[in-house]
Design a protein around this motif. Structure first.
Motif: not given
Length: 579
Positions: A308-314, A376-379, A496-498
């Motif tokens: 989740a932290s990495w997706i937030r930065v992205l 989550d991010i998708t392919p 997990d994303f959350s």
């Protein structure tokens, strides 16, 4: 880190006896002083803390605390903050600290207006946002009212048209002869009254030059710039005193886009706060949501999964790129470069497609929430990002050649809108405005949050502090964002994303401030929690409010056309200025 002993030593030298000096959880080192000692305290601390970063009020009267005013001071050299608090009775006088930090110019006016305090020693203590006569809106005793509630209070019972006619009769307005005429004619009767209209309202810092037959100078006149003009990049209204085409003095008027975010937050649950700050900086919503989520997680001690932290930065960096494109192109347009505007809009749409694929939205995302992210991010989104990254660096090179390598643009940008390092510090500059004036500071590097401590990127600074420097720093910031986006894709962890949170999140009682490096500078969220599922008080530190004060400083002495270019280079967003 500046230690308590050093603060105590500084205060003892100024003969200030603090009420308390303690390390408070989630807030840091907090100094509480009496209002009478406030100016002496700032005089003692000014040399150790270069910037006043934030100023806010809170109505603690229901908790027997009075009106609490909070100042956040920062030492960039020590990478340390100090929170100064003072408490006043409702309606008491707050002494202005603008003699030490010019960044208090607008926040002091806002705090006193919203909490019913009197402002003393301020160079321009006028209302900032609200019409005079309205109650202090952020007092707890002033309820949050809907449009229906307001209409029910202001409109009398019965037929509205008949009541309007009755009101006109009471005010002595002569109705038209034909009773079938529309009601608009009744209003016209008031406009045609023999009473002379009032004279122009001249701001305090505007000085009209009187006609002098012996003088060879031109007569000064007032020019209203905005609020509905594309050159102001939002609903900004500037009253400028003009000597021909040259700006002699100016004053920025705000409040045309008031959102009521801070008042609305008091009636929203914590997971709903993201929808409010999305409408502050409505071009950089992911970064605003991240600040709120981090503040709630800090108070509630929520552990966020690594993914989740990495997706937030992205998402924050993709949103930063999309935000910068809608500034880079229009700034060129301000100088007459139409092509770069269209090119940047095309590139911005590519990143907005990615944001829409991941969050479902292109503007009001409501994607980053306490505990992680919504999905989550998708392919497909990963493939879209990889395709854009193949051409993104080359596109930025083309943008540089099309605009910044142009001699015409260089003549319009170099030496225009200069902000010295001293002025930038005193006026609370953050983000690219600070870096363009030689202040080497970036929260992502100096106080990393989310997964920024795992990212490799550079921070570029400049010394000239002009439009060119701000453009150059911003362009490099876009290149660094591309680097971070690549690292996020390459190093994205599994998991997990959350986090698992209760359906209704109740945050323990406390207080915290969390800043993030938003596209326009430091966006901070200050939350008072009373242990319920809603914040007792949420304050939003808007970076462009401080940029507005800086830009107002740069206008005098410029020709009007250069002033417009200077204004555009600060990248305003009035959803957060008028929050």
């Amino acid at each position: 880190m500046i230690e308590r002993a050093r603060i105590a030593e500084l205060l003892s030298g100024a003969s200030v006896t603090p009420v308390s000096l303690e390390d408070e959880s989630c807030l840091g080192l907090v100094l509480r002083v009496a209002a009478d000692d406030l100016l002496a305290t700032f005089a003692a601390l000014r040399d150790s803390f270069e910037q006043l970063i934030d100023l806010l009020g809170a109505d603690l009267t229901p908790r027997n605390g009075g009106i609490e005013v909070t100042y956040r001071l920062r030492s960039l050299q020590e990478n340390s903050d100090l929170v100064v608090k003072t408490t006043l009775e409702p309606g008491a006088a707050l002494p202005s600290v603008t003699g030490f930090y010019l960044s208090a110019l607008l926040p002091e006016r806002e705090a006193c207006e919203m909490f019913g305090l009197k402002l003393t020693g301020h160079p321009n203590p006028k209302h900032l946002l609200l019409t005079e006569g309205l109650p202090p809106m952020l007092l707890k005793s002033v309820p949050l009212r809907s449009e229906e509630d307001i209409q029910a209070e202001t409109l009398p019972e019965g037929d509205p048209a008949l009541q309007l006619l009755q009101e006109f009769e009471e005010r002595g307005i002569i109705p038209p002869e034909d009773p079938d005429d529309p009601l608009e004619n009744y209003v016209m009767a008031e406009w045609l009254s023999p009473e002379p209209p009032p004279g122009p309202i001249v701001p305090r810092n505007i000085r009209r030059q009187d006609d002098d037959p012996q003088s060879l100078s031109t007569n000064h006149y007032l020019l209203q710039i905005g609020p509905a003009h594309p050159a102001t990049h939002g609903v900004l209204n500037i009253v400028a005193e003009m000597d021909g085409e040259k700006i002699v003095s100016s004053e920025a008027h705000v409040g045309n886009l008031h959102r009521g975010i801070e008042k609305l937050a008091e009636s929203r649950r914590y997971h709903q706060l993201g929808t409010l700050v999305d409408r502050g900086d409505y071009v950089g919503g992911c970064n605003n949501e991240l600040a709120v989520a981090l503040a709630v997680e800090q108070l509630a001690e929520i552990e966020v999964p690594d993914r989740a932290s990495w997706i937030r930065v992205l998402m924050a960096e993709i949103n930063r790129l999309a935000s910068h494109y809608i500034w880079f192109g229009p700034t060129g347009l301000d100088t007459g470069a139409m092509g770069i505007f269209l090119f940047c809009l095309y590139d911005r749409e590519l990143w907005l497609d990615v944001l829409e694929e991941i969050s479902g939205q292109r503007m009001m995302f409501n994607y980053i929430r306490p505990g992680g992210v919504v999905a989550d991010i998708t392919p497909k989104s990963v493939q879209m990002i990889e395709d854009i990254l193949k051409i993104a660096d080359g596109r930025l090179d083309e943008h540089y050649d099309a605009l910044m390598a142009s001699e015409i643009f260089q003549q319009r940008a170099c030496g225009v809108g200069v902000v010295s390092k001293e002025d930038a510090l005193s006026l609370g500059a953050t983000g690219f405005v600070a870096r363009a004036s030689g202040i080497d500071w970036d929260l992502r590097r100096d106080r990393p949050y989310a997964a920024y401590d795992k990212m490799d990127f550079d921070v570029l600074t400049a010394d000239s502090g002009d439009v060119w420097a701000r453009m150059f720093c911003r362009l490099d910031e876009m290149r660094q964002s591309l680097r971070i986006v690549r690292q996020c894709l390459d190093g994205m962890p599994e998991g997990d994303f959350s986090a698992k949170l209760p359906r209704v999140l109740r945050v323990p009682e406390g207080e915290c401030y969390v800043p993030v490096e938003a596209p326009r500078g430091e966006m901070g969220v200050h939350i008072y929690s009373d242990g319920t599922d809603k914040p007792y008080r949420m304050s939003y530190r808007p970076p462009t409010l401080y940029s507005l004060m800086i830009s107002d400083l740069t206008l005098p002495g410029h020709f009007l056309a250069d002033g417009i270019v200077s204004l555009g280079s600060f990248d305003f967003c009035f959803g957060e200025v008028d929050r």
